[in-house]
Scaffold this motif. Structure first.
Motif, PDB file in Angstrom:
ATOM      1  N   PHE A  92       0.899  -1.312  -0.115  1.00  0.00           N
ATOM      2  CA  PHE A  92      -0.069   0.104   0.108  1.00  0.00           C
ATOM      3  C   PHE A  92       0.814   1.344  -0.019  1.00  0.00           C
ATOM      4  O   PHE A  92       0.656   2.349  -0.866  1.00  0.00           O
ATOM      5  CB  PHE A  92      -1.025  -0.221   1.116  1.00  0.00           C
ATOM      6  N   ALA A  96       0.994   4.319  -2.950  1.00  0.00           N
ATOM      7  CA  ALA A  96       0.647   5.632  -2.143  1.00  0.00           C
ATOM      8  C   ALA A  96       1.375   6.549  -2.410  1.00  0.00           C
ATOM      9  O   ALA A  96       1.118   7.708  -2.780  1.00  0.00           O
ATOM     10  CB  ALA A  96      -0.037   5.554  -0.724  1.00  0.00           C
ATOM     11  N   VAL A 165      -6.246  -1.559  -3.466  1.00  0.00           N
ATOM     12  CA  VAL A 165      -5.496  -0.468  -4.316  1.00  0.00           C
ATOM     13  C   VAL A 165      -6.404   0.184  -5.507  1.00  0.00           C
ATOM     14  O   VAL A 165      -6.562   1.302  -5.657  1.00  0.00           O
ATOM     15  CB  VAL A 165      -3.995  -0.776  -4.813  1.00  0.00           C
ATOM     16  N   TRP A 168      -9.062   2.506  -4.148  1.00  0.00           N
ATOM     17  CA  TRP A 168      -8.439   3.759  -3.689  1.00  0.00           C
ATOM     18  C   TRP A 168      -8.099   4.667  -5.255  1.00  0.00           C
ATOM     19  O   TRP A 168      -8.383   5.952  -4.987  1.00  0.00           O
ATOM     20  CB  TRP A 168      -7.160   3.425  -3.295  1.00  0.00           C
ATOM     21  N   GLN A 173      -8.021   8.653  -4.918  1.00  0.00           N
ATOM     22  CA  GLN A 173      -6.967   8.679  -3.681  1.00  0.00           C
ATOM     23  C   GLN A 173      -7.424   9.695  -2.520  1.00  0.00           C
ATOM     24  O   GLN A 173      -6.571  10.558  -2.036  1.00  0.00           O
ATOM     25  CB  GLN A 173      -5.815   9.067  -4.434  1.00  0.00           C
ATOM     26  N   GLU A 176      -6.323   7.902   2.976  1.00  0.00           N
ATOM     27  CA  GLU A 176      -4.966   7.096   3.191  1.00  0.00           C
ATOM     28  C   GLU A 176      -5.018   5.834   2.819  1.00  0.00           C
ATOM     29  O   GLU A 176      -5.662   4.965   3.455  1.00  0.00           O
ATOM     30  CB  GLU A 176      -4.215   7.533   4.681  1.00  0.00           C
ATOM     31  N   LEU A 177      -4.154   5.255   1.644  1.00  0.00           N
ATOM     32  CA  LEU A 177      -4.174   3.762   1.389  1.00  0.00           C
ATOM     33  C   LEU A 177      -3.711   3.027   2.574  1.00  0.00           C
ATOM     34  O   LEU A 177      -4.211   2.032   2.915  1.00  0.00           O
ATOM     35  CB  LEU A 177      -3.801   3.665   0.032  1.00  0.00           C
ATOM     36  N   GLN A 180      -5.400   1.415   5.588  1.00  0.00           N
ATOM     37  CA  GLN A 180      -6.309  -0.001   5.386  1.00  0.00           C
ATOM     38  C   GLN A 180      -5.199  -1.162   5.642  1.00  0.00           C
ATOM     39  O   GLN A 180      -6.059  -2.090   5.935  1.00  0.00           O
ATOM     40  CB  GLN A 180      -6.575  -0.106   3.766  1.00  0.00           C
TER      41      GLN A 180
END
Length: 196
Positions: A92, A96, A165, A168, A173, A176-177, A180
């Motif tokens: 992630f 991100a 992902v 997201w 976006q 906040e990835l 998770q």
């Protein structure tokens, strides 16, 4: 083809990530990539055969770095559940940190033709083998249930990370990835551990 360690090779790949993320693979002419990289159109053909070669090379290069970073981090850890968490968190966090790359990997690589998909699957093998190693280690040391179907669990794990992902990316976006990671780890880990 010229040496992959040459600075222009990396420059072209980084430019390709941005151009493909912005325009989509099919609308990303080689000339746009060249312009973004600050090189002449012809220079690209010193390094790559065509646009498809750029996409595959980009995925090989970025995926290689991605897996190498994860492997280095999990090698510092002792327990399989910690390694699993680190893999999830880094999957992630690395995407991100590079939203353009996330768009390319989650959306643009999916629309490709069969030949391209097979090449991409080849590149993924190293990452999937890393997942297999964590699962096998956990089965052997009693962290995970000893009778797991490793191939099936790996598909579930990779599919989960991939979908989180993709979601997201599709939601622009907006959150906040990496936040998770804990929930995904809890879900996967509790499904894998030996409840006996």
């Amino acid at each position: 083809m010229e040496n992959k360690s040459k600075p222009k090779y990396k420059l072209i790949l980084d430019a390709a990530v941005d151009v493909i993320a912005e325009n989509g693979y099919h609308h990303s002419q080689v000339s746009k990539i060249a312009k973004k990289a600050g090189v002449a159109d012809g220079t690209i053909y010193l390094y790559f055969k065509n646009k498809e070669d750029i996409l595959v090379s980009l995925f090989e290069e970025k995926m290689g770095q991605f897996v190498s970073r994860i492997r280095n981090e999990i090698d510092q850890l002792d327990r399989a559940d910690e390694k699993l968490y680190k893999l999830i968190e880094m999957h992630f966090s690395q995407l991100a940190e590079d939203p353009s790359l996330a768009i390319v990997t989650q959306l643009e690589l999916r629309q490709s033709n069969k030949t391209l998909r097979l090449k991409i699957n080849d590149v993924l093998k190293g990452y999937l083998a890393l997942m297999d190693a964590i699962l096998t280690e956990g089965m052997e040391d009693g962290t995970f249930y000893s009778q797991l179907n490793v191939q099936l669990v790996r598909q579930v794990l990779f599919g989960t990370l991939d979908e989180v992902v993709t979601n997201w990316v599709m939601k622009d976006q907006r959150y906040e990835l990496v936040d998770q990671a804990e929930d995904v780890h809890y879900l996967i880990y509790n499904g894998l551990r030996d409840h006996g």
